[in-house]
Design an enzyme around this catalytic site. Structure first.
Site, PDB file in Angstrom:
ATOM      1  N   LYS A  35       0.832  -1.477   0.003  1.00  0.00           N
ATOM      2  CA  LYS A  35       0.196   0.013  -0.048  1.00  0.00           C
ATOM      3  C   LYS A  35       1.002   1.513   0.035  1.00  0.00           C
ATOM      4  CE  LYS A  35      -1.696   1.697   3.938  1.00  0.00           C
ATOM      5  NZ  LYS A  35      -1.144   2.831   4.694  1.00  0.00           N
ATOM      6  N   ASN A  36       1.818   1.280   0.780  1.00  0.00           N
ATOM      7  CA  ASN A  36       2.774   2.656   1.375  1.00  0.00           C
ATOM      8  C   ASN A  36       3.521   2.731  -0.093  1.00  0.00           C
ATOM      9  OD1 ASN A  36       0.995   3.009   2.594  1.00  0.00           O
ATOM     10  ND2 ASN A  36       2.580   2.360   4.651  1.00  0.00           N
ATOM     11  N   CYS A 129      -4.699   7.509   9.991  1.00  0.00           N
ATOM     12  CA  CYS A 129      -4.825   6.973  11.156  1.00  0.00           C
ATOM     13  C   CYS A 129      -4.527   8.325  11.767  1.00  0.00           C
ATOM     14  CB  CYS A 129      -3.887   5.578  10.897  1.00  0.00           C
ATOM     15  SG  CYS A 129      -4.549   4.532  10.393  1.00  0.00           S
ATOM     16  N   ARG A 134       0.614  14.416  13.700  1.00  0.00           N
ATOM     17  CA  ARG A 134       0.798  14.242  11.967  1.00  0.00           C
ATOM     18  C   ARG A 134       1.346  15.349  11.787  1.00  0.00           C
ATOM     19  NH1 ARG A 134      -1.180   9.111  10.351  1.00  0.00           N
ATOM     20  NH2 ARG A 134       0.471   8.112   8.852  1.00  0.00           N
ATOM     21  N   ASP A 137       4.528  20.004   8.743  1.00  0.00           N
ATOM     22  CA  ASP A 137       5.456  20.879   8.018  1.00  0.00           C
ATOM     23  C   ASP A 137       6.928  21.013   7.443  1.00  0.00           C
ATOM     24  OD1 ASP A 137       5.618  19.549  10.967  1.00  0.00           O
ATOM     25  OD2 ASP A 137       8.218  20.575  11.131  1.00  0.00           O
ATOM     26  N   THR A 178       6.567  10.070   4.400  1.00  0.00           N
ATOM     27  CA  THR A 178       5.692  10.753   2.875  1.00  0.00           C
ATOM     28  C   THR A 178       6.635  12.133   2.857  1.00  0.00           C
ATOM     29  OG1 THR A 178       4.179  11.759   5.051  1.00  0.00           O
ATOM     30  CG2 THR A 178       3.621   9.367   3.586  1.00  0.00           C
ATOM     31  N   ASP A 321       4.942   0.394  12.300  1.00  0.00           N
ATOM     32  CA  ASP A 321       3.041  -0.091  11.008  1.00  0.00           C
ATOM     33  C   ASP A 321       3.121  -1.774  12.401  1.00  0.00           C
ATOM     34  OD1 ASP A 321       2.663   1.877  10.648  1.00  0.00           O
ATOM     35  OD2 ASP A 321       3.571   1.524   8.447  1.00  0.00           O
ATOM     36  N   ILE A 343       7.719   7.030  16.955  1.00  0.00           N
ATOM     37  CA  ILE A 343       7.412   7.568  15.936  1.00  0.00           C
ATOM     38  C   ILE A 343       6.195   8.248  15.759  1.00  0.00           C
ATOM     39  CG2 ILE A 343       6.933   6.800  13.425  1.00  0.00           C
ATOM     40  CD1 ILE A 343       9.389   5.736  14.096  1.00  0.00           C
ATOM     41  N   ARG A 413      -8.829  -0.046   4.415  1.00  0.00           N
ATOM     42  CA  ARG A 413      -8.283   1.553   3.685  1.00  0.00           C
ATOM     43  C   ARG A 413      -6.877   0.169   3.491  1.00  0.00           C
ATOM     44  NH1 ARG A 413      -6.779   4.517   7.923  1.00  0.00           N
ATOM     45  NH2 ARG A 413      -5.055   4.754   6.172  1.00  0.00           N
TER      46      ARG A 413
HETATM   47  C1  EPZ Z   1       4.390   6.756   6.506  1.00  0.00           C
HETATM   48  O1  EPZ Z   1       3.165   7.720   7.479  1.00  0.00           O
HETATM   49  C2  EPZ Z   1       2.984   5.470   6.590  1.00  0.00           C
HETATM   50  N1  EPZ Z   1       2.522   6.074   5.659  1.00  0.00           N
HETATM   51  C3  EPZ Z   1       2.688   5.654   7.604  1.00  0.00           C
HETATM   52  O2  EPZ Z   1       1.938   4.060   7.533  1.00  0.00           O
HETATM   53  C4  EPZ Z   1       4.000   4.920   8.312  1.00  0.00           C
HETATM   54  O3  EPZ Z   1       3.756   4.497   9.635  1.00  0.00           O
HETATM   55  C5  EPZ Z   1       5.029   5.372   9.042  1.00  0.00           C
HETATM   56  O4  EPZ Z   1       4.922   6.543   7.702  1.00  0.00           O
HETATM   57  C6  EPZ Z   1       6.408   6.058   9.523  1.00  0.00           C
HETATM   58  O5  EPZ Z   1       7.172   4.525   9.118  1.00  0.00           O
HETATM   59  C7  EPZ Z   1       2.467   5.914   4.374  1.00  0.00           C
HETATM   60  O6  EPZ Z   1       3.308   5.768   3.649  1.00  0.00           O
HETATM   61  C8  EPZ Z   1       1.041   6.411   3.212  1.00  0.00           C
HETATM   62  P1  EPZ Z   1       6.603   9.980   8.822  1.00  0.00           P
HETATM   63  P2  EPZ Z   1       3.858   9.407   7.242  1.00  0.00           P
HETATM   64  O7  EPZ Z   1       6.273  11.486   8.338  1.00  0.00           O
HETATM   65  O8  EPZ Z   1       4.987   9.692   5.797  1.00  0.00           O
HETATM   66  C9  EPZ Z   1       6.889  13.398  12.704  1.00  0.00           C
HETATM   67  C10 EPZ Z   1       0.110   2.342   7.488  1.00  0.00           C
HETATM   68  O9  EPZ Z   1      -0.652   2.004   9.027  1.00  0.00           O
HETATM   69  N2  EPZ Z   1       6.201  14.323  11.220  1.00  0.00           N
HETATM   70  O10 EPZ Z   1       7.759   8.783   8.228  1.00  0.00           O
HETATM   71  O11 EPZ Z   1       2.570  10.383   7.516  1.00  0.00           O
HETATM   72  C11 EPZ Z   1       5.567  12.438  12.632  1.00  0.00           C
HETATM   73  O12 EPZ Z   1       4.343  13.153  13.486  1.00  0.00           O
HETATM   74  C12 EPZ Z   1       0.995   3.936   8.258  1.00  0.00           C
HETATM   75  O13 EPZ Z   1       0.295   2.115   6.901  1.00  0.00           O
HETATM   76  C13 EPZ Z   1       6.806  15.827  11.573  1.00  0.00           C
HETATM   77  O14 EPZ Z   1       6.746  15.956  12.914  1.00  0.00           O
HETATM   78  O15 EPZ Z   1       5.417   9.407   8.894  1.00  0.00           O
HETATM   79  C14 EPZ Z   1       6.301  11.261  13.023  1.00  0.00           C
HETATM   80  O16 EPZ Z   1       6.223  11.594  14.549  1.00  0.00           O
HETATM   81  C15 EPZ Z   1       0.539   5.351   9.338  1.00  0.00           C
HETATM   82  N3  EPZ Z   1       6.715  16.076  10.345  1.00  0.00           N
HETATM   83  C16 EPZ Z   1       7.320  11.114  12.498  1.00  0.00           C
HETATM   84  O17 EPZ Z   1       7.406  12.391  12.117  1.00  0.00           O
HETATM   85  C17 EPZ Z   1       6.380  16.226   9.422  1.00  0.00           C
HETATM   86  O18 EPZ Z   1       5.809  17.175   8.503  1.00  0.00           O
HETATM   87  C18 EPZ Z   1       7.430   9.888  11.462  1.00  0.00           C
HETATM   88  O19 EPZ Z   1       6.417  10.558  10.040  1.00  0.00           O
HETATM   89  C19 EPZ Z   1       6.220  14.598   8.847  1.00  0.00           C
HETATM   90  C20 EPZ Z   1       6.418  13.759  10.458  1.00  0.00           C
END
Ligand code: EPZ
Length: 432
Positions: A35-36, A129, A134, A137, A178, A321, A343, A413
């Site tokens: 998915k991701n 989720c 999340r 920034d 992302t 995850d 995380i 989802r």
């Molecule tokens: C991706 O989410 C995945 N989603 C998530 O999968 C996964 O849990 C996560 O990466 C961590 O591996 C997709 O790929 C669509 P991050 P993402 O940005 O990109 C903080 C699932 O169940 N952060 O790596 O949203 C954030 O709050 C899901 O499939 C900021 O502070 O995660 C978190 O604490 C759920 N500012 C940490 O970084 C930002 O601008 C990592 O989040 C971006 C993130």
């Protein structure tokens, strides 16, 4: 009704999953595309004229993403039987509607896709989720750094890069999956040499990197630094077929199930390289995992599970995850386990549901202490997020008595045909 809407409707109508106790799982299960990975690749389809994705997972999040692509002007053809989609044609709109964006986190990837393709995008803060605040920034800091103009209006964020786009040389304050993908997608549209530092290296990010290489963009990684060289647009490939990598989290979920109930369970079409730490932790807790080939493993029910400690971290660390599924397993292991979630700030909601089944779990901040109990009992539960719902399914299968999981939309989802796959292994589960 169009096939896409029909599929969304048919998944959307299920409210709960009924789970009966399962004595053991036998046979084999085939893992779907990730998915991701599929989500950033769908956003990347905006960069080319014609893209066919193979090993494509048909699940709610990817179907929502396809719907967004249609609204942006792309033609979308679905071939569910062949696990394939084709996305082609031009872009006629740069606005991602709020109603769709709010349904899943991956919608934020259309920011990068649109910026890379046409230099403009109007998106809204993504849904997904509820596992913490999340923020986005870092995504916005990156486009600002590129000279993008950012505006906020009526719940939408508008970005215009055209006028002032420049060479990208950017360091992320923290590792974001992302965020890194959005930066790569955006830079794909800016000719020249760019550097990204402190990037995420999850296999799904590297799948996007491989895709960009196929398109003709040179990306080299040195530790957590990426050098990106984008040739003039005319030199890039406009039509291609690309195969999505296997879903390591779906695979990990079935490995946990096998560790509890495998007689044995054979898990096919996975990539064992992406699952090293998961396999290591399963082994540590007493599960026997036979790696038959890089894409196939056999997993046996553990005679006696042992408590272990887990701390989530960016890849190659233990995946956040997989934390919920391990918690379900460790709730019936002998001894104590400590799980630290590094995380996301609020990703232990499943602990409270598992407690309804008799699990002994204490949560304090980002740490959970799991004291193994003899067994779980069936209960009426609520799925709170995607991976939490998978942990409850596992718990329901090993429990005594029937379990009902409400709010099952979360599972749909992110897992393709989970109910069918489980029935194929001899489990009694029913979506209603
Ligand atoms: C991706 O989410 C995945 N989603 C998530 O999968 C996964 O849990 C996560 O990466 C961590 O591996 C997709 O790929 C669509 P991050 P993402 O940005 O990109 C903080 C699932 O169940 N952060 O790596 O949203 C954030 O709050 C899901 O499939 C900021 O502070 O995660 C978190 O604490 C759920 N500012 C940490 O970084 C930002 O601008 C990592 O989040 C971006 C993130």
């Amino acid at each position: 009704m169009e096939v896409l809407d029909y599929l969304i409707d048919s998944y959307g109508r299920f409210k709960r999953l009924l789970v009966k106790p399962c004595g053991g799982v036998k046979g084999e299960v085939s893992i779907s595309g990730a998915k991701n990975s599929a989500l950033p690749l769908l956003a990347a389809s905006l960069l080319v004229e014609d893209l066919t994705l193979e090993n494509f997972p048909f699940l709610l999040d990817t179907l929502y993403a396809l719907k967004i692509l249609k609204l942006l002007g792309k033609e979308v053809e679905l071939f569910p039987d062949r696990k394939r989609v084709r996305i082609h044609g031009g872009i006629t709109s740069t606005r991602v509607p709020l109603e769709l964006a709010s349904l899943f986190r991956g919608s934020i990837l259309f920011l990068g896709g649109l910026l890379g393709a046409v230099g403009r995008a109007t998106v809204s803060p993504p849904g997904g989720c509820p596992i913490g605040s999340r923020p986005i920034d870092q995504h916005l800091k990156f486009v600002e750094h590129l000279g993008g103009e950012i505006g906020f209006e009526g719940g939408y964020i508008s970005v215009n890069l055209r006028a002032r786009a420049k060479r990208g040389d950017f360091t992320f304050d923290l590792i974001t999956v992302t965020g890194t993908e959005n930066a790569l997608l955006t830079l794909a549209g800016i000719e020249g040499e760019h550097t990204l530092r402190n990037v995420a290296l999850e296999p799904e990010v590297l799948d996007l990197v491989n895709f960009l290489r196929e398109v003709g963009i040179n990306v080299e990684t040195y530790g957590r630094t990426m050098k990106i060289e984008v040739p003039p647009k005319g030199k890039l490939k406009r039509r291609l077929t690309y195969r999505v990598i296997p879903d390591r989290i779906e695979a990990g979920t079935f490995l946990v199930l096998g560790g509890l109930l495998g007689e044995p369970l054979r898990v096919k079409n996975l990539n064992t390289d992406h699952l090293r730490v998961v396999i290591e932790k399963l082994t540590q807790s007493g599960v026997r995992v036979n790696v038959l080939s890089p894409s196939e493993v056999e997993v046996f029910r553990a005679e006696a599970l042992r408590g272990i400690d887990i701390e989530t971290a960016p890849y190659p660390g233990f995946p956040t995850d997989m934390q919920a599924q391990f918690m379900a397993m460790l709730s019936v292991a002998r001894g104590d386990s400590i799980i630290v979630e590094r995380i996301f700030e609020n990703r232990f909601k499943h602990a409270y549901e598992l407690r309804k089944m008799g699990a002994n779990i204490a949560v304090e901040g980002n740490t959970a202490l799991v004291r193994g109990v003899e067994g779980l009992k069936g209960a009426r539960l609520k799925a709170t997020d995607l991976r939490a719902s998978a942990s409850l399914v596992i718990a329901g299968l090993i429990a005594k008595g029937e379990t009902v999981i409400e709010n099952i939309g979360h599972l749909l989802r992110g897992y393709e045909g989970m109910d069918k796959k489980l029935r194929g292994l001899g489990c009694e589960v029913e979506l209603v």
